[in-house]
Design a protein around this motif. Structure first.
Motif, PDB file in Angstrom:
ATOM      1  N   UNK A   1      56.826  94.678 -68.132  1.00  0.00           N
ATOM      2  CA  UNK A   1      58.184  94.832 -67.632  1.00  0.00           C
ATOM      3  C   UNK A   1      59.107  95.360 -68.736  1.00  0.00           C
ATOM      4  N   UNK A   2      58.827  94.899 -69.969  1.00  0.00           N
ATOM      5  CA  UNK A   2      59.649  95.375 -71.081  1.00  0.00           C
ATOM      6  C   UNK A   2      59.404  96.843 -71.380  1.00  0.00           C
ATOM      7  N   UNK A   3      58.230  97.354 -71.016  1.00  0.00           N
ATOM      8  CA  UNK A   3      57.924  98.756 -71.306  1.00  0.00           C
ATOM      9  C   UNK A   3      58.476  99.724 -70.256  1.00  0.00           C
ATOM     10  N   UNK A   4      58.924  99.192 -69.131  1.00  0.00           N
ATOM     11  CA  UNK A   4      59.480 100.076 -68.100  1.00  0.00           C
ATOM     12  C   UNK A   4      60.694 100.824 -68.650  1.00  0.00           C
ATOM     13  N   UNK A   5      60.913 102.018 -68.205  1.00  0.00           N
ATOM     14  CA  UNK A   5      62.093 102.760 -68.668  1.00  0.00           C
ATOM     15  C   UNK A   5      63.376 102.044 -68.294  1.00  0.00           C
ATOM     16  N   UNK A   6      64.357 102.156 -69.156  1.00  0.00           N
ATOM     17  CA  UNK A   6      65.618 101.470 -68.894  1.00  0.00           C
ATOM     18  C   UNK A   6      66.339 102.040 -67.676  1.00  0.00           C
ATOM     19  N   UNK A   7      66.079 103.316 -67.389  1.00  0.00           N
ATOM     20  CA  UNK A   7      66.767 103.921 -66.251  1.00  0.00           C
ATOM     21  C   UNK A   7      65.946 103.854 -64.973  1.00  0.00           C
ATOM     22  N   UNK A   8      64.861 103.004 -64.975  1.00  0.00           N
ATOM     23  CA  UNK A   8      64.035 102.892 -63.763  1.00  0.00           C
ATOM     24  C   UNK A   8      64.863 102.296 -62.639  1.00  0.00           C
ATOM     25  N   UNK A   9      64.702 102.839 -61.472  1.00  0.00           N
ATOM     26  CA  UNK A   9      65.475 102.363 -60.317  1.00  0.00           C
ATOM     27  C   UNK A   9      64.913 101.039 -59.820  1.00  0.00           C
ATOM     28  N   UNK A  10      65.748 100.367 -59.009  1.00  0.00           N
ATOM     29  CA  UNK A  10      65.302  99.087 -58.448  1.00  0.00           C
ATOM     30  C   UNK A  10      64.097  99.280 -57.556  1.00  0.00           C
ATOM     31  N   UNK A  11      64.065 100.393 -56.803  1.00  0.00           N
ATOM     32  CA  UNK A  11      62.912 100.622 -55.918  1.00  0.00           C
ATOM     33  C   UNK A  11      61.645 100.787 -56.738  1.00  0.00           C
ATOM     34  N   UNK A  12      61.746 101.481 -57.893  1.00  0.00           N
ATOM     35  CA  UNK A  12      60.556 101.652 -58.728  1.00  0.00           C
ATOM     36  C   UNK A  12      60.095 100.312 -59.304  1.00  0.00           C
ATOM     37  N   UNK A  13      61.049  99.483 -59.684  1.00  0.00           N
ATOM     38  CA  UNK A  13      60.687  98.174 -60.238  1.00  0.00           C
ATOM     39  C   UNK A  13      60.029  97.315 -59.175  1.00  0.00           C
ATOM     40  N   UNK A  14      60.606  97.355 -57.924  1.00  0.00           N
ATOM     41  CA  UNK A  14      60.007  96.547 -56.858  1.00  0.00           C
ATOM     42  C   UNK A  14      58.602  97.034 -56.528  1.00  0.00           C
ATOM     43  N   UNK A  15      58.421  98.362 -56.501  1.00  0.00           N
ATOM     44  CA  UNK A  15      57.086  98.897 -56.216  1.00  0.00           C
ATOM     45  C   UNK A  15      56.095  98.481 -57.299  1.00  0.00           C
TER      46      UNK A  15
END
Length: 802
Positions: free
Chosen positions: A149-163
């Protein structure tokens, strides 16, 4: 003794009266009880039943039948004991049955119980280990999720995070069925200011949460009302990582089943901003099924989480549930591994026991698994009933031995060992029966033969062909019958000899001095303690003339009657020598000088009793007169004329005693002797030691000297010569003359008391009177030897100078 005997006879009389009363009363009680029992059988299940008179009838019938059974049962047992166990053969048979069968039964029960406890504990530990493994997996996955989760891009959208979250949650389902993941990101509170990483998730619901599995297989047990995406409890504040087995207490009043789950929380700080991951794995059918497949144990959820319950686990594997309100009337129910948990919610309406799934429990015993669990709401950690499984030895055998080839081989080996043990037990029983017959047959013959002996018929003989110990016993009985009359005669003779020995001891006691000669400047005591009835030691003190005392201590070789006879011979010889010396003094006219000088002291000391150790001291002016008179008597004649002259009086007496003993005793009979002359006025002592222990002289200041001048034994060699010595004594000096029975007294370990200890003890007690010192020495030696029988005669003569 009379009181004790009277008490015993009174008790026996009371016991006999009670038994007689019971014999009269109990038949009537039995008849009345039978009538009440018949009446109860007639009235049961009628309108009269359940009434007050009927309850009284039930009580009377029960008490009467119980008393009748107890009394007549006890009498039947006593009759069976008298009739069945009178013969030795029957006793041995019963004994062999108890000795042979009882250990097998007890060992079998112990083995079964031990196998039950050990296998149950092993299976419980397997389930516990599986839960711990699940906890570790959950925490490891939570760490991995937090890192990813920490490696996800900071500008990742909520939909991308949920997916991404749904994909990761789906990947967890095979290993952690029903798992749900919740994510938090610390909200920004201004430029450059963020929420602390240790408090992420504490104040708000999760920003992202995986979708729940709506199937019944993944649904957790219990009435969990806390959603997976709710805020973290306050007790987790500040913790970077946490994982464990948790539960939520029941929400419904009166229920005790809780909602267990495995949870893991991981917090990270990424780019100055805190994130939190919460992983929740509920105890569901899918998780339990996975545990069953992994462990091979039919595990069932049974989580007891009522707020009013406390589980106390013991070291033996058992545990107990205690209500928190027990002091206000609550109860305490002890639960072993097979006990019922007592939960009302764990039963259906028809009373059938069920688990937390609502499924019926298998009949038989159940084993509970107690796990340390954390209350998710409060953070309190304690022991809780978490799971249970139905126990059977078949499952235990599969768990311990397995179903592999090696396990089957081990089972066969155990079966072979069991059969071998059974065969050996049967062989042992047959051997016991054969040996019992051999033993009891000879015992029966001996019993019949003793009946003849009781009637006075000693002609009865036992015929036997046995060459073992029983055969020797029969031969010994035959010899006993033949010799019993001679043994009776020997007994009479032995009693006569014992009586004669007692008389000899009484006669010997008369040979020892009964009183102490009156002394002005010294006190003297003596005592002899015989090792047997009569002693071989000898001590004596004789007044030669007033103011001149002879005293001696001898030790004859050997003990008992023979030694006492030599001792009496020694006494006679010594007293004869003293009488000769006194007579020579009278004949030479020298005794007059001594007598004139000693008239006053002798008259003054005549009032002293025989029990006193010394006479009252005189004034200093009288001492020189007596001393001068005694010296005049000692120096008036040359050596050998009177026998009392200065140079050789003592050694001549010992030489004459030696000559008489050599002439009157065998060569193997000899004695040691210490002989001394004490001048009461001059306080001088002339002595010689004929092979005796050196006397101990303790000076007033505590210095110890040994008086060892002398020669060899008396009674052994006719040519023996002796040497005497003279010492000057002073007030406060103490002289100890003793036999080796004191110095050679042994402790329980075989260590001798020794002359050194005796000298040190006498030096410490030199301030005591002679009588007190004598008692103290004997007490000291008795304490050294303990309760042992004296190995030798113990004789002691003490002279203390005033």
């Amino acid at each position: 003794m009379s009181k004790t005997g009277g008490g015993k006879s009174g008790l026996a009389g009371a016991s006999g009266a009670v038994r007689a009363w019971l014999r009269r009363v109990m038949p009537r009680v039995a008849a009345a009880s039978g009538a009440l029992l018949v009446l109860w059988l007639l009235l049961v299940n009628t309108r009269f039943d359940e009434t007050t008179p009927d309850n009284l009838l039930d009580t009377l019938a029960f008490c009467g039948v119980l008393l009748t059974c107890v009394y007549f049962g006890a009498r039947a047992l006593l009759w069976a004991k008298r009739k069945l166990l009178w013969r030795v053969r029957r006793r041995l048979i019963v004994t062999y049955l108890f000795v042979g069968v009882t250990p097998i039964v007890l060992l079998g029960l112990l083995g079964v119980f031990s196998a039950y406890i050990a296998s149950g504990q092993a299976m419980s530990r397997i389930v516990t280990a599986q839960v711990v493994t699940t906890e570790r997996h959950a925490l490891a996955h939570a760490r991995s999720l937090a890192d990813d989760f920490a490696r996800l891009p900071q500008n990742a959208s909520d939909e991308a995070v949920r997916a991404w979250l749904d994909a990761r949650a789906s990947a967890l389902q095979p290993s952690l069925p029903g798992a749900r993941v919740a994510l938090w990101r610390a909200p920004s509170r201004g430029a450059g200011a963020y929420e602390e990483a240790g408090r992420v998730g504490q104040t708000s619901e999760a920003e992202f949460a995986s979708a729940p599995d709506a199937s019944d297989e993944a649904r957790g047990v219990g009435d969990d009302a806390t959603a997976a995406d709710s805020s973290l409890p306050a007790w987790l504040e500040g913790q970077g990582e946490w994982g464990g087995f948790t539960f939520l207490p029941p929400r419904t009043e009166g229920r005790r089943f809780g909602s267990p789950s495995v949870r893991a929380v991981v917090r990270r700080e990424v780019r100055g901003r805190g994130v939190a991951v919460a992983l929740t794995v509920p105890v569901s059918r899918a998780l339990v099924s996975q545990m069953r497949d992994t462990t091979g144990i039919n595990v069932r959820p049974y989580f007891m989480a009522g707020q009013d319950l406390v589980v106390d686990q013991r070291e033996d594997g058992s545990f107990s549930i205690k209500s928190r309100g027990s002091e206000r009337g609550g109860g305490r129910v002890s639960l072993g591994p097979t006990a019922d948990a007592g939960d009302d919610a764990a039963r259906r309406e028809d009373g059938e026991r069920v688990d937390q799934f609502g499924e019926r429990l298998d009949p038989g015993s159940s084993y509970f698994v107690v796990l340390p669990s954390t209350n998710w709401e409060t953070g309190k950690r304690d022991a809780r009933l978490a799971f249970m499984f139905s126990f059977s030895f078949r499952e235990a055998r599969n768990q311990l031995l397995g179903t592999t080839g090696v396990g089957r081989i081990l089972q066969r080996i155990l079966a072979i060992i069991a059969v071998a043990f059974l065969v050996l037990e049967l062989v042992a029983l047959l051997a016991a029966a054969w040996m019992t017959r051999a033993v009891t047959g000879m015992v029966h013959k001996l019993h019949l033969a003793t009946e003849f002996v009781k009637r006075g018929d000693f002609s009865r003989r036992i015929s036997t062909r046995s060459t073992d110990q029983l055969g020797d016993l029969a031969l010994a009985f035959n010899e006993m019958s033949a010799n019993i009359e001679s043994l009776l005669a020997k007994r009479v003779e032995h009693e006569r000899l014992e009586r004669e020995l007692e008389i000899a001891a009484e006669v010997q006691a008369q040979l020892f001095p009964r009183s102490v000669p009156a002394l002005r400047t010294a006190e003297m005591v003596g005592e002899c303690r015989a090792a047997r009835g009569v002693a071989g030691d000898y001590y004596d003190y004789i007044e030669v003339v007033p103011g001149l005392i002879t005293f001696a201590l001898g030790d004859v070789s050997g003990k008992g009657v023979s030694a006492s006879l030599v001792m009496s011979n020694l006494q006679a010889a010594l007293r004869a020598q003293v009488a000769i010396i006194a007579e020579r003094l009278k004949m030479s006219g020298q005794v007059a000088a001594v007598g004139v000088a000693a008239v006053a002291p002798s008259a003054a000391s005549s009032s002293v009793t025989s029990s006193s150790a010394a006479a009252s001291p005189t004034t200093p002016s009288s001492a020189p007169s007596s001393s001068a008179s005694t010296e005049l008597a000692l120096e008036a004649a040359p050596c050998g004329v009177t026998g009392i002259d200065t140079g050789c009086a003592v050694e001549n007496m010992v030489a004459q005693v030696n000559h008489q003993l050599v002439a009157s005793t065998d060569a193997n009979r000899f004695a040691t002797l210490f002989l001394a002359l004490y001048d009461d006025g001059a306080r001088t002592l002339r002595y010689t030691s004929a092979g005796h222990n050196p006397a101990i002289l303790v000076r007033a200041g505590g210095h110890v000297e040994r008086l060892d001048r002398g020669g060899t034994l008396v009674g052994a060699f006719e040519w023996a010569r002796y040497e005497e010595a003279q010492i000057q004594l002073a007030p406060g000096d103490v002289l100890l003359v003793f036999s080796d029975g004191l110095s050679e007294a042994q402790s329980v370990t075989g260590e001798e008391y020794g002359e050194e200890r005796l000298a040190e003890f006498a030096a410490r007690g030199r301030h005591l009177s002679p009588g007190e010192l004598r008692r103290a020495i004997y007490d000291e030696v008795d304490g050294w030897t303990g309760a042992q029988e004296r190995g030798d005669d113990q004789t002691l003569v003490i002279l203390k100078i005033n």
